[in-house]
Design an enzyme around this catalytic site. Structure first.
Site, mmCIF file in Angstrom:
data_model
loop_
_atom_site.group_PDB
_atom_site.id
_atom_site.type_symbol
_atom_site.label_atom_id
_atom_site.label_comp_id
_atom_site.label_asym_id
_atom_site.label_seq_id
_atom_site.Cartn_x
_atom_site.Cartn_y
_atom_site.Cartn_z
ATOM 1 N N LYS A 134 -22.835 12.200 -4.258
ATOM 2 C CA LYS A 134 -23.072 11.191 -5.295
ATOM 3 C C LYS A 134 -23.936 11.756 -6.416
ATOM 4 C CE LYS A 134 -24.992 6.584 -5.713
ATOM 5 N NZ LYS A 134 -25.997 5.713 -5.086
ATOM 6 N N ARG A 143 -29.336 14.802 -0.564
ATOM 7 C CA ARG A 143 -27.908 14.463 -0.428
ATOM 8 C C ARG A 143 -27.267 15.225 0.725
ATOM 9 N NH1 ARG A 143 -27.643 9.784 -3.197
ATOM 10 N NH2 ARG A 143 -28.022 10.036 -5.408
#
Lengths: 196, 196
Positions: free
Chosen positions: B178, B142
């Site tokens: 996320k 991420r």
């Protein structure tokens, strides 16, 4: 073809690495090894496993190394390559269904299928790995990621081949596919619809 | 660590497979092979390439097979494992910068880094591949995907180690990641900031 177990993540994502993590990977390894065993069956000998990406199984059929400049496959061969992947998808569902019953799990399979031209080759000097690339592959991956649990989603041109071969397909209508816009997609009917 | 060339996709995604596709993969192969060559340098001998995922290069340092039950690395070792990956990231940027100048391209690198516990092992019977898993790995990925072109993004706990080791880091503030919510992230300053 891309076959995902999207809810596998729930089992290992946030677990304590030192305690349960290894156990979760052992189970994933068992599932993937069971999937791999199918490839040893003569009927699936034309299927090439490309790789697994976390709990997603990626495979292809009809790869013809060295024939990249040749004419398109005959229609019969094209039909065989597409239908054998559907048979493989159904076999994967059947295996996961058995695993669920044996291990009291609720793993679900979401599958995407597409066909068309690809480039195949090996990238890298360290840990080189055979892989395939193309818009065909990207769309197949999207058929999985934009799909529905327990269902096999495919593009319109692949569904047409399947319907001509006697498979029942259900038009899903327009589906928004990231990077591709709206595409008409189909679900291939299997005995596992609504079960997995 | 995950190092991506996000704009590589523009070069092959929609190209005619039979005409330009192969050429584009040849170039990607050259880039990845140049990255791989770095691993042969003694200073990078502790770095393990895990795999490439399309145009993303995934690697790790400090993997200690068989020592999974051992005590945490000493602080010095932890610092070494993190800083050597930053040095590797800078070397990747330097290589891509050279490739851009030689081939008149504008490839850009976006890098994500994190450290912590992982599980390592091999999944599958067919085409088994060594890989690592854990929340640490997911967050590193991420840091790349939520990152900025030409920059090396890292988590707060990794940045603290880097700053203690003399690297200049710039707090980005809260970044939405996320599946993880809002995390404080940092950019590690390099000579390629705003250049790549």
């Amino acid at each position: 073809m891309f076959a995902s177990i999207p809810n596998y993540k729930e089992f290992y994502d946030e677990t304590d690495v030192n305690k349960q993590g290894l156990e979760c990977l052992r189970l994933l390894n068992e599932i993937i090894c069971d999937f791999d065993k199918l490839l040893l069956k003569p009927k699936f000998s034309g299927i090439e496993k490309i790789k697994t990406i976390a709990s997603t199984y990626m495979c292809a059929s009809g790869l013809r190394p060295g024939k990249e400049d040749g004419a398109m496959d005959e229609k019969r061969t094209e039909e065989h390559n597409v239908t054998i992947l559907v048979e493989f998808a159904i076999a994967l569902m059947s295996i996961l269904d058995s695993i669920n019953r044996e291990s009291f799990q609720r793993f679900r399979l979401r599958i995407g299928l597409n066909h068309g031209p690809v480039i195949a080759g090996v990238i890298g000097a360290q840990k080189p790995q055979y892989d395939i690339w193309s818009n065909t592959v990207n769309v197949a991956s999207r058929m999985d990621s934009c799909g529905v649990m327990g269902r096999l989603q495919t593009t319109e041109h692949t569904a047409k081949i399947l319907m001509a071969a006697g498979y029942e397909c259900e038009c899903r209508g327009m589906t928004y596919v990231k990077g591709k816009g709206n595409l008409v997609t189909y679900f291939v009917k299997t005995q596992f619809d609504g079960k997995l």
